[in-house]
Scaffold this active site. Structure first.
Site, PDB file in Angstrom:
ATOM      1  N   GLU A 221       4.646  11.865  29.125  1.00 17.77           N
ATOM      2  CA  GLU A 221       4.668  10.324  29.292  1.00 17.77           C
ATOM      3  C   GLU A 221       5.778  10.023  30.623  1.00 17.77           C
ATOM      4  O   GLU A 221       6.726   9.321  30.889  1.00 17.77           O
ATOM      5  CB  GLU A 221       5.636   9.672  28.274  1.00 17.77           C
ATOM      6  CG  GLU A 221       4.314  10.484  27.383  1.00 17.77           C
ATOM      7  CD  GLU A 221       4.780   9.228  26.014  1.00 17.77           C
ATOM      8  OE1 GLU A 221       6.003   9.046  25.311  1.00 17.77           O
ATOM      9  OE2 GLU A 221       4.521   9.230  24.828  1.00 17.77           O
TER      10      GLU A 221
ATOM     11  N   GLU B 185      -1.505  13.266  22.220  1.00 18.26           N
ATOM     12  CA  GLU B 185      -0.370  11.716  21.235  1.00 18.26           C
ATOM     13  C   GLU B 185      -1.180  10.850  20.434  1.00 18.26           C
ATOM     14  O   GLU B 185      -1.564   9.923  21.460  1.00 18.26           O
ATOM     15  CB  GLU B 185       0.880  11.682  21.956  1.00 18.26           C
ATOM     16  CG  GLU B 185       1.793  12.420  21.871  1.00 18.26           C
ATOM     17  CD  GLU B 185       3.623  11.907  22.596  1.00 18.26           C
ATOM     18  OE1 GLU B 185       3.882  11.206  22.116  1.00 18.26           O
ATOM     19  OE2 GLU B 185       4.067  13.245  23.102  1.00 18.26           O
TER      20      GLU B 185
END
Ligand code: AHR
Length: 509
Positions: A182, A310
């Site tokens: 991220e 995720e």
């Protein structure tokens, strides 16, 4: 459903399954896990020295048994956001010499008592493959190369010898490595622009493949359908330059990562939200094709596939990350998790790996207590899918009515349908048809005809639903108590799906 047509009758459906038409191999890695240094995932979760339930390594034996029951094929580590300031050298060697550090992702102190060798040993005991995430925040390329050398090299070099000195002679052979986590997020230490990230990821990938061409690299995508995904794919989906492992057969990037969490307090929004993940996978798969076309990647170079590393139902307001994110899950969440897993089976052609975030305590189906394990409602769909929905995805055409209300995110409406029955089908290598059906309707049981495909078969049928005597007539899905029932069912041509239920049906071809 691999294809959907709309009807107006909310009480009936038609399912046409084609067990003979294998669409794509379901990669076992879609049932992957994730363990981050966050909350009680590592400390107090899988590692709990001194607890009567732990082994001589300090690993919780009940957690290991649960991972084995789930047949978790791969586990991501050490984060997540945690990786952005993680220095792997702090977590190897004699424990008493390991440095305690301030931890900046979740604002705590990292003791480094548990590190690389402990995690890799835990993976060996569980029987799962490790998947490590590199520090793209404060980390350097040198440090990343040293970590891969430490884990994988069998040569006479400094970091390989350090691993030997630390007690591990044979290489750990870690195949999967992520190029950051991220890195686009404003919460990230050393957040990057897509231009900066793409440039760095490309250079790191090149060096890593020079060091160890056996590894598979995962590019840091965003949510799949974003300009970040477009840009980083365009810059990094190239074949290996300079003849790395054979110029026209090696890809620099092997997978493209996507993250998405869905959630809503309103059941229909909650249970239909995973459809956004399905659309995101389709868009990202298109962006991979576009990058390959624009970059003139030879067809002999394998295309990267999606790594959904995720995913889950997570409401950060109900379960804040800084407080350990121990979300309490409901029946509605269990149906949403089943809908999520249907997405990965239906999109088997594009998805090479998916990792539920996370495996223990943190937004997890499993909670440890000092003397046992609590299995939350979301445990059951995960277990049933991982046990049975393997092999090949096969087509299932669904005709039924559709939920027509608001969705979260809004853009689901207009880009993908939201039928009352969310369905996927698989054929296992040992000749079983497995059909996963979520009836997300709060008030309506649904009768489904099947074009004769189940007629005369003995169906093994497991349902996950609420426990109420009135069979959930007024249920909004907020119950945390679910009923899991397994029955043998001699079929007619009709199937029956109770309101607010997940159903896993199996029969032999
Ligand atoms: O899984 C919890 C966190 O969610 C991870 O650390 C991060 O990558 C994501 O934002």
């Amino acid at each position: 459903m691999t294809s959907y047509s709309k009807s107006d009758d909310a009480g009936t459906a038609v399912l046409s399954i084609s067990p003979g038409h294998k669409l794509a191999k379901i990669n076992d890695n879609i049932y992957g896990g994730f363990t981050e240094h966050m909350g009680r995932c590592i400390y107090g979760g899988l590692y709990d020295p001194g607890n009567a339930l732990s082994d001589e390594n300090g690993f919780r034996k009940d957690v290991i048994a649960a991972m084995q029951e789930l047949r978790v094929p791969v586990v991501r580590y050490p984060g997540g956001n945690f990786t952005a300031t993680y220095h792997w050298m702090d977590g190897v060697g004699p424990r008493e010499a390991r440095r305690k550090r301030p931890e900046l992702a979740w604002i705590g102190v990292e003791t480094n008592e548990f590190g690389t060798d402990e995690f890799l040993k835990w993976c060996e005991i569980v029987g799962t493959a490790p998947y490590m995430c590199l520090n793209f925040g404060t980390g350097t390329l040198d440090e990343a190369l040293a970590w891969i050398e430490y884990c994988n090299s069998d040569r006479d070099t400094y970091y390989a010898n350090l691993r030997r000195r630390n007690g591990r002679a044979a290489p750990w052979n870690v195949k999967y490595w992520a190029l950051g986590n991220e890195t686009w997020g404003p919460w990230q230490v050393e957040q990057a622009t897509k231009e900066d990230y793409a440039k760095k990821a490309y250079q790191w990938a090149k060096a890593i493949k020079l060091l160890d061409p056996s590894v598979e690299l995962v590019l840091c995508g965003c949510e799949g359908a974003t300009s970040w995904d477009y840009h980083v794919l365009k810059e990094c989906v190239r074949w290996s330059p300079h003849g790395l492992g054979g110029a026209t057969t090696a890809s620099l990037i092997d997978m493209h990562s996507i993250h998405l969490y869905t959630s809503s307090g309103e059941h229909y929004e909650n249970a239909t939200a995973p459809r956004s993940a399905e659309r995101a996978i389709q868009v990202a798969a298109g962006l991979i094709d576009l990058a390959r076309i624009e970059n003139k990647v030879p067809p002999t170079v394998p295309a990267p596939r999606i790594c959904f590393d995720e995913w889950n139902v997570w409401d950060p307001l109900r379960a804040p990350g800084e407080e350990g994110a121990e979300q309490v899950y409901t029946l509605s969440d269990a149906l949403a998790v089943a809908a999520w897993l249907n997405v990965f089976v239906r999109q088997a052609k594009h998805v090479a790996m998916a990792n539920i975030a996370q495996s223990v305590n943190v937004i997890s189906p499993l909670l440890t207590t000092p003397d046992g394990l609590v299995k939350q409602p979301t445990w059951w769909p995960l277990l049933l899918f991982s046990k049975y929905m393997r092999g090949h995805a096969v087509p299932v055409a669904v005709k039924c009515a559709e939920y027509a209300g608001p969705t979260k995110p809004d853009w689901i409406r207009g880009t993908i349908e939201t039928p009352w029955l969310d369905v996927s089908a698989a054929v296992s290598d040992d000749g079983w048809v497995n059909l996963a059906v979520v009836n997300l309707h709060k008030e309506q049981d649904i009768d489904a005809s099947t074009d004769g495909i189940v007629e005369g078969k003995t169906i093994s049928w497991t349902t996950v639903s609420d426990t109420g005597d009135e069979l959930g007539s007024s249920s909004d899905g907020s119950t945390t108590d679910v009923l899991v029932q397994e029955v043998k069912h001699l079929s007619s041509d009709k199937l029956y799906f109770r309101k607010m239920s997940f159903n896993l049906l199996r029969w032999q071809i």
